[in-house]
Design a protein around this motif. Sequence first.
Motif, PDB file in Angstrom:
ATOM      1  N   ALA A  22      30.217 -14.597  41.360  1.00 22.80           N
ATOM      2  CA  ALA A  22      31.009 -14.905  42.549  1.00 22.80           C
ATOM      3  C   ALA A  22      30.770 -16.331  43.027  1.00 22.80           C
ATOM      4  N   HIS A  23      29.540 -16.842  42.825  1.00 22.74           N
ATOM      5  CA  HIS A  23      29.182 -18.154  43.360  1.00 22.74           C
ATOM      6  C   HIS A  23      28.929 -19.202  42.273  1.00 22.74           C
ATOM      7  N   ASP A  24      29.360 -18.917  41.047  1.00 23.73           N
ATOM      8  CA  ASP A  24      29.234 -19.885  39.940  1.00 23.73           C
ATOM      9  C   ASP A  24      27.812 -20.419  39.804  1.00 23.73           C
ATOM     10  N   GLU A  25      26.848 -19.522  39.799  1.00 24.66           N
ATOM     11  CA  GLU A  25      25.451 -19.948  39.724  1.00 24.66           C
ATOM     12  C   GLU A  25      25.041 -20.236  38.286  1.00 24.66           C
ATOM     13  N   THR A  26      24.032 -21.107  38.152  1.00 20.97           N
ATOM     14  CA  THR A  26      23.436 -21.433  36.862  1.00 20.97           C
ATOM     15  C   THR A  26      21.938 -21.219  36.979  1.00 20.97           C
ATOM     16  N   SER A  27      21.351 -20.536  35.990  1.00 16.01           N
ATOM     17  CA  SER A  27      19.922 -20.260  36.036  1.00 16.01           C
ATOM     18  C   SER A  27      19.342 -20.314  34.634  1.00 16.01           C
ATOM     19  N   GLY A  28      18.481 -21.298  34.401  1.00 15.43           N
ATOM     20  CA  GLY A  28      17.771 -21.379  33.123  1.00 15.43           C
ATOM     21  C   GLY A  28      18.670 -21.395  31.915  1.00 15.43           C
ATOM     22  N   GLY A  29      19.807 -22.054  32.000  1.00 15.75           N
ATOM     23  CA  GLY A  29      20.729 -22.115  30.874  1.00 15.75           C
ATOM     24  C   GLY A  29      21.807 -21.062  30.894  1.00 15.75           C
ATOM     25  N   LEU A  30      21.668 -20.050  31.758  1.00 20.54           N
ATOM     26  CA  LEU A  30      22.730 -19.047  31.914  1.00 20.54           C
ATOM     27  C   LEU A  30      23.721 -19.549  32.956  1.00 20.54           C
ATOM     28  N   ARG A  31      24.984 -19.539  32.581  1.00 18.32           N
ATOM     29  CA  ARG A  31      26.037 -19.995  33.488  1.00 18.32           C
ATOM     30  C   ARG A  31      26.912 -18.802  33.860  1.00 18.32           C
ATOM     31  N   MET A  32      26.960 -18.504  35.142  1.00 19.86           N
ATOM     32  CA  MET A  32      27.771 -17.406  35.652  1.00 19.86           C
ATOM     33  C   MET A  32      28.993 -17.997  36.334  1.00 19.86           C
ATOM     34  N   ARG A  33      30.172 -17.565  35.931  1.00 25.86           N
ATOM     35  CA  ARG A  33      31.405 -18.191  36.406  1.00 25.86           C
ATOM     36  C   ARG A  33      32.427 -17.127  36.826  1.00 25.86           C
ATOM     37  N   HIS A  34      33.281 -17.508  37.771  1.00 25.69           N
ATOM     38  CA  HIS A  34      34.396 -16.633  38.130  1.00 25.69           C
ATOM     39  C   HIS A  34      35.706 -17.331  37.778  1.00 25.69           C
ATOM     40  N   VAL A  35      36.731 -16.538  37.562  1.00 28.46           N
ATOM     41  CA  VAL A  35      38.048 -17.067  37.226  1.00 28.46           C
ATOM     42  C   VAL A  35      38.599 -17.798  38.453  1.00 28.46           C
ATOM     43  N   PRO A  36      39.081 -19.015  38.286  1.00 21.64           N
ATOM     44  CA  PRO A  36      39.620 -19.751  39.441  1.00 21.64           C
ATOM     45  C   PRO A  36      40.683 -18.943  40.186  1.00 21.64           C
ATOM     46  N   GLY A  37      40.558 -18.941  41.498  1.00 23.71           N
ATOM     47  CA  GLY A  37      41.557 -18.276  42.324  1.00 23.71           C
ATOM     48  C   GLY A  37      41.267 -16.838  42.673  1.00 23.71           C
TER      49      GLY A  37
END
Length: 447
Positions: free
Chosen positions: A99-114
């Motif tokens: 939900a918040h496009d966080e990055t942790s230790g090489g892991l990238r968490m992303r949400h679809v724009p919009g």
Amino acid sequence: MLDELLAAWIARQRWFGGKGRPIDELSIDSDVELTPGLRHLIVAIWQEGSRDRYQVLLGERDSIPDRLTHALIATVGDLYLYDAVHDADRMGWLLNGMAHDETSGGLRMRHVPGVTIDTSQRSLVLGAEQSNTSLVYGDAYICKLFRRLIPGINPELEVITALAARDAPHIAQPYGWIETELDGTDTTLAIMQEFLATANDGWDLALASVRDLYASLPEITAAEAGGDFAAESLRLGSATARVHHELAEAFPTDVVEIHEIKRMAEGFRRRLGRAVAEVPELRQHVSTVEDAYHEVELHTSEVPVQRVHGDYHLGQVMRTPTDWVVLDFEGEPGQPLAERKALSSPLRDVAGMLRSFDYAARHLLPDSANIRAQAQELEPRAQEWADRNRASFLEGYVEGGGVITRGDAALLRAFELSKAVYEVVYEARNRPTWIAIPLAAFRPRPV
């Protein structure tokens, strides 16, 4: 010590692809603390000189509640280590991260724009899957966690985000994904989509229709039976054509030239030869299959190719209250990523669905003790159901804009028989009592 504990635990998991072979070595390639009590591991497993990598979400607790005892991996001193996908208290972190496009230790968490993700939803593990793990968050999202990791962007993520950007129908809305770098390549770890809470699985619906037909009086036809599926097959054909149209618009297309078509037929023929050597029951059908392959070699025009589903069958579609939705655009399991993304004729998907109708029609004959005794009597009814729904699907496909010319019909038949050849080998190896199902494909029948 953790290496040994993980090796013993992983060997027992349904999603582990190396069952039946000893694990020679396990090493931890990556160990990232996502939040206190939750670690993300990428482990490398060596078996017989080859390496596979898997991801594990490792939970740590000083005490473990009864609801998590089934997920226990091991205890180390006073610390309980467990498979954290089963812990809703920990898995909320993944939802929040996307939900918040966080990055942790090489892991990238992303949400679809919009899109907006509701982080209040709690997770529950679905129990049906074999090779992946899916988490359902409330009745809103389903997050597919890929256990075995293959470097590269997963085809399903490519397809659903591209189609969603076009507002394409017949797909489940994507919401987010998790990725990392593996071998210098961006690699998909998880995909989150809309959870179709009120939808029904296409395979289950088809089997219910077949059961209704089998339970009806002998003089009742498939068209007259209470659970007639033909109208749904028609709609599914139309939805399939629309998905193929959207894929052709969203991704590059090409054509296969005539000399390449001949090479395709040669490839079909080689696989047939290997199959006959392994399964002698196929030998009596060789001339039928060879005739179909020869018809492909007579093809006199180029064949359009595009991105396709690649593993299309009734288990990959869901019926919502309004329409059909297509799922799992990953391609054929076990194939290299490049092959799963390769352009192909959309008739390959059509052939896969036609084979699925045949399986639905006959699935109950060898699988049910009560019905097996009547198998010979019920076989004509199975054939009638399959022919009716195949014809309805093809009619819907053409009505929806799909193209099947006379030359295409020959190619479609070749794709279907090639799939049936594969199925014969699979059943001979894994479910010998089912071998009659794919063998029925070689009888003369209407396209």
